[in-house]
Scaffold this motif. Sequence first.
Motif, short mmCIF file in Angstrom:
data_model
loop_
_atom_site.label_atom_id
_atom_site.label_comp_id
_atom_site.label_asym_id
_atom_site.label_seq_id
_atom_site.Cartn_x
_atom_site.Cartn_y
_atom_site.Cartn_z
N ILE A 169 0.85 -1.19 0.00
CA ILE A 169 0.00 0.00 0.00
C ILE A 169 0.89 1.25 0.00
N GLN A 170 0.54 2.21 -0.83
CA GLN A 170 1.23 3.51 -0.83
C GLN A 170 0.48 4.41 0.16
N PRO A 171 1.09 4.72 1.31
CA PRO A 171 0.36 5.47 2.34
C PRO A 171 0.19 6.96 2.03
N ASP A 172 0.98 7.49 1.09
CA ASP A 172 0.96 8.92 0.81
C ASP A 172 0.71 9.18 -0.67
N LYS A 173 -0.44 9.76 -0.98
CA LYS A 173 -0.80 9.96 -2.40
C LYS A 173 0.13 10.95 -3.12
N ASN A 174 0.97 11.66 -2.36
CA ASN A 174 1.92 12.59 -2.98
C ASN A 174 3.22 11.92 -3.40
N HIS A 175 3.35 10.63 -3.07
CA HIS A 175 4.57 9.91 -3.43
C HIS A 175 4.27 8.74 -4.34
N ILE A 176 5.27 8.33 -5.09
CA ILE A 176 5.12 7.23 -6.04
C ILE A 176 6.03 6.07 -5.65
N PHE A 177 7.35 6.31 -5.60
CA PHE A 177 8.30 5.26 -5.23
C PHE A 177 8.61 5.29 -3.73
N GLU A 178 8.61 6.50 -3.16
CA GLU A 178 8.89 6.62 -1.72
C GLU A 178 7.80 5.91 -0.92
N GLY A 179 8.22 5.11 0.04
CA GLY A 179 7.25 4.36 0.83
C GLY A 179 6.95 2.99 0.22
N ILE A 180 7.42 2.78 -1.02
CA ILE A 180 7.20 1.48 -1.69
C ILE A 180 8.54 0.75 -1.88
N ILE A 181 9.51 1.40 -2.53
CA ILE A 181 10.84 0.79 -2.69
C ILE A 181 11.58 0.90 -1.36
N GLN A 182 11.96 -0.25 -0.85
CA GLN A 182 12.59 -0.29 0.48
C GLN A 182 14.10 -0.14 0.39
N ALA A 183 14.71 0.22 1.52
CA ALA A 183 16.17 0.40 1.56
C ALA A 183 16.86 -0.89 1.14
N GLY A 184 17.84 -0.76 0.26
CA GLY A 184 18.62 -1.93 -0.17
C GLY A 184 17.93 -2.82 -1.20
N GLU A 185 16.73 -2.42 -1.61
CA GLU A 185 15.97 -3.24 -2.56
C GLU A 185 16.27 -2.80 -3.99
N PHE A 186 16.25 -3.77 -4.92
CA PHE A 186 16.53 -3.45 -6.33
C PHE A 186 15.48 -4.08 -7.25
N PHE A 187 14.94 -3.24 -8.15
CA PHE A 187 14.00 -3.72 -9.17
C PHE A 187 14.68 -3.62 -10.54
N ASP A 188 14.36 -4.57 -11.42
CA ASP A 188 14.88 -4.51 -12.78
C ASP A 188 14.04 -3.56 -13.63
N ILE A 189 12.77 -3.47 -13.29
CA ILE A 189 11.86 -2.64 -14.10
C ILE A 189 10.66 -2.18 -13.29
N SER A 190 10.21 -0.94 -13.56
CA SER A 190 8.93 -0.50 -13.00
C SER A 190 8.01 -0.18 -14.18
N VAL A 191 6.75 -0.56 -14.05
CA VAL A 191 5.75 -0.26 -15.09
C VAL A 191 4.65 0.60 -14.48
N CYS A 192 3.94 1.33 -15.32
CA CYS A 192 2.90 2.22 -14.81
C CYS A 192 1.90 2.56 -15.91
N ASN A 193 0.63 2.55 -15.55
CA ASN A 193 -0.42 3.03 -16.45
C ASN A 193 -1.02 4.25 -15.77
N PRO A 194 -0.50 5.46 -16.07
CA PRO A 194 -0.90 6.64 -15.30
C PRO A 194 -2.36 7.01 -15.50
N PRO A 195 -2.97 7.64 -14.48
CA PRO A 195 -4.31 8.20 -14.68
C PRO A 195 -4.19 9.30 -15.73
N PHE A 196 -5.06 9.27 -16.75
CA PHE A 196 -4.83 10.23 -17.85
C PHE A 196 -5.75 11.43 -17.86
N HIS A 197 -6.76 11.46 -17.01
CA HIS A 197 -7.64 12.64 -16.98
C HIS A 197 -7.28 13.54 -15.79
#
Length: 309
Positions: A167-195
């Motif tokens: 869960i993302q606790p803060d609607k003003n953040h995208i990666f902060e609060g989700i990607i943890q310290a020392g963690e590594f992702f190969d890829i992030s994907v996103c389907n942004p809200p468009f309106h």
Amino acid sequence: MSSHHRRKNQAKPVRKNLHPRNLHNQGYDFPALVKKHPALAPYVKPNAHGNLSIDFATPLAVKTLNAALLSHHYDIGGWDIPEGALCPPIPGRADYIHYVADLPGLEKTNIKLLDIGTGANGIYPLLACQIYGWQCVGSDINTQSLANVSEIIARNPSLKEQISLRIQPDKNHIFEGIIQAGEFFDISVCNPPFHASLDEALKGSQLKLNNLARSRGEQKAQSQSPTLNFGGMGAELWCKGGEQLFLKKLIKESHAYSTQCRWFTSLVSKADNVKPAKKLIRKLGAVDIREIEMKQGNKVTRVLAWTFI
């Protein structure tokens, strides 16, 4: 599972302009889908050209088609979404996963994917997991959305080891609060809200209905009560500033996590938003920027991918 998908697909001629590995290049095999998912049967009828189809303006028909496609092609049973949730087009969503799988560094087997705003449908983790065997994390600001994805995973025990939800606790953040310290992702994907607002989203939904009616040779669709026929609960479809502002935020925040994710990617539905997004990515010092064009029939969408590594 990827090599199986690849072999199966290469022998057939490509018709739909989708990625060569996409299983949906041949269109929909309705008899096979109905056999696998009998609940689809009532919605399948010959269209104006005499071909079997469904009414894509009927939300329940589209949702049932999705459940059938996921069951038949990807071995995902019991897929469902709450009324009003965004109902994704499976061929297009699979295309996104196939195209990003071709990015440099993603040819290895133990890939870790982060889906920003996975919604109630959880479609990107589900597909990435079943097509390529990737480990996936789905994040969202909506607890109900994540609860629904959790239920889908529970109905498919093999997915439990491969998909986790945050869960993302803060609607003003995208990666902060989700990607943890020392963690590594190969890829992030996103389907942004468009309106940019609910009103704009409703108008967009009505326009989509009118276009569907026109393509079927019908009169303009009747203006309906303000519901979104293609679904989308709040944050799934609109946010302040729309797609452009969301992309700006996504790109700026990606820079802060530049060493913790190899490739950042996002769908960009409005062509006008590509240029300013690329400019900002360059300004922040990305070493590689790619614009990937995806075609489905006459529709063209694009994925923007960038890396600081």
